[in-house]
Write an enzyme that holds these catalytic residues in place. Structure first.
Site, PDB file in Angstrom:
ATOM      1  N   TYR A 197       0.936  -1.368  -0.135  1.00 52.20           N
ATOM      2  CA  TYR A 197      -0.397  -0.133   0.336  1.00 52.20           C
ATOM      3  C   TYR A 197       0.874   1.289  -0.188  1.00 52.20           C
ATOM      4  O   TYR A 197       0.800   2.399   0.222  1.00 52.20           O
ATOM      5  CB  TYR A 197      -1.270   0.042   1.494  1.00 52.20           C
ATOM      6  CG  TYR A 197      -1.649  -1.214   1.531  1.00 52.20           C
ATOM      7  CD1 TYR A 197      -2.360  -2.032   0.540  1.00 52.20           C
ATOM      8  CD2 TYR A 197      -1.281  -1.703   2.498  1.00 52.20           C
ATOM      9  CE1 TYR A 197      -3.497  -3.127   0.970  1.00 52.20           C
ATOM     10  CE2 TYR A 197      -2.140  -3.314   2.926  1.00 52.20           C
ATOM     11  CZ  TYR A 197      -2.741  -4.033   1.981  1.00 52.20           C
ATOM     12  OH  TYR A 197      -4.007  -5.049   2.536  1.00 52.20           O
ATOM     13  N   ARG A 198       2.084   0.984  -0.130  1.00 51.33           N
ATOM     14  CA  ARG A 198       3.046   2.061  -0.156  1.00 51.33           C
ATOM     15  C   ARG A 198       2.858   2.734   1.062  1.00 51.33           C
ATOM     16  O   ARG A 198       3.737   3.690   1.650  1.00 51.33           O
ATOM     17  CB  ARG A 198       2.630   3.507  -1.062  1.00 51.33           C
ATOM     18  CG  ARG A 198       2.298   3.109  -2.522  1.00 51.33           C
ATOM     19  CD  ARG A 198       3.363   3.028  -4.029  1.00 51.33           C
ATOM     20  NE  ARG A 198       2.563   2.577  -4.819  1.00 51.33           N
ATOM     21  CZ  ARG A 198       2.255   3.194  -5.934  1.00 51.33           C
ATOM     22  NH1 ARG A 198       2.097   4.681  -5.792  1.00 51.33           N
ATOM     23  NH2 ARG A 198       2.330   2.254  -6.762  1.00 51.33           N
ATOM     24  N   LEU A 199       2.940   2.181   1.977  1.00 48.16           N
ATOM     25  CA  LEU A 199       3.445   2.464   3.314  1.00 48.16           C
ATOM     26  C   LEU A 199       4.872   1.934   3.625  1.00 48.16           C
ATOM     27  O   LEU A 199       4.630   1.075   4.468  1.00 48.16           O
ATOM     28  CB  LEU A 199       2.311   2.315   4.387  1.00 48.16           C
ATOM     29  CG  LEU A 199       0.743   2.676   3.806  1.00 48.16           C
ATOM     30  CD1 LEU A 199       0.331   1.855   5.476  1.00 48.16           C
ATOM     31  CD2 LEU A 199       0.457   4.304   4.708  1.00 48.16           C
ATOM     32  N   ASN A 200       5.767   3.049   2.923  1.00 41.47           N
ATOM     33  CA  ASN A 200       7.152   2.011   3.116  1.00 41.47           C
ATOM     34  C   ASN A 200       7.453   2.446   4.912  1.00 41.47           C
ATOM     35  O   ASN A 200       7.164   3.184   5.021  1.00 41.47           O
ATOM     36  CB  ASN A 200       7.855   3.168   1.588  1.00 41.47           C
ATOM     37  CG  ASN A 200       7.168   2.579   0.902  1.00 41.47           C
ATOM     38  OD1 ASN A 200       6.755   1.411   0.199  1.00 41.47           O
ATOM     39  ND2 ASN A 200       7.257   3.916  -0.569  1.00 41.47           N
TER      40      ASN A 200
END
Ligand SMILES: Cc1cc2nc3c(=O)[nH]c(=O)nc-3n(C[C@H](O)[C@H](O)[C@H](O)COP(=O)(O)O)c2cc1C
Length: 219
Positions: A197-200
């Site tokens: 979810y691009r929650l890097n």
């Protein structure tokens, strides 16, 4: 020509979700050098091509940045070492601005490491010791190249190589005075791990008087 204005459309499948691993405060090493060693080890195990290649950015006296790929040749608790020509443009930059940034990017692991700090030349002895371990061809290449200066053609380079080979024939090839190492002493490390979810995950290690302080950055 085909339309490349959107590379995601031109190359479907380019933007995959990141799913390799995570980097959370619990599991991360307290010491950034240890964390770096672990990630470099993962890249080596995965047979990444040139896992020790890093982008090194410097800044000229006029404030112009420039970046190039160099190979990391060693590190310890003090810093990261690379070798190059002391007459090159990067060396000129480092004379007036002895600071640099390093970036490692390991795409298979979906990882980036950014490191910044001050730079100093390694001791002459360290440079000589490293130079001794190089192949004769690599040693000769260091002698003949006035790194980043222009030259008429490849033939001129090959002529220089042969002349230098003759000069040192039967002798040990010494480390040129104009060649050697630099050590970057990190004050900041940022470890970036791609996540779903691009929650890097991004952990910043900053050097303080009481040791390394770890903070999470937003993606
Ligand atoms: C994979 C790779 C590794 C490289 N390793 C080095 C290195 O260890 N030392 C070096 O001086 N140049 C190395 N180079 C060449 C540099 O990128 C650069 O062309 C050269 O150092 C001149 O840089 P400058 O003009 O900014 O001083 C490497 C290039 C690549 C692509």
């Amino acid at each position: 020509m085909k339309d490349y204005t959107s590379i995601e459309k031109a190359f479907p499948g380019l933007n995959k979700e990141y799913r390799f691993a995570k980097l959370e405060e619990k599991g991360a090493q307290r010491n950034p050098f240890e964390q770096f060693a672990q990630w470099l080890g993962d890249a080596v195990k995965a047979n990444v091509s040139k896992p020790n290649a890093m982008i090194v950015s410097t800044v000229s006296a006029k404030g112009m940045p420039s970046s190039r790929v160099l190979l990391l040749k060693g590190f310890d608790e003090h810093g990261f070492v690379f070798f190059t020509h002391y007459t090159s443009p990067k060396a000129e930059d480092l004379k007036t601005t002895p600071r640099a940034s390093l970036v490692f990017f390991w795409p298979q692991q979906e990882r980036q490491v950014r490191i910044t700090g001050k730079i100093k030349k390694t001791t002459r002895q360290e440079s000589v010791d490293y130079f001794r371990g190089r192949s004769d061809d690599a040693k000769l290449a260091s002698w003949i190249s006035a790194q980043s200066r222009t030259i008429k053609d490849r033939g001129a380079l090959e002529e220089k190589l042969e002349a230098t080979r003759r000069k040192f024939k039967g002798k040990e090839i010494p480390c040129p005075e104009f060649w050697g190492g630099y050590r970057l002493f990190p004050t900041d490390f940022e470890f970036w791990q791609g996540r779903e979810y691009r929650l890097n995950d991004r952990l910043l290690y900053r050097k303080t008087l009481r040791g390394w302080k770890i903070q999470r950055l937003q993606p």
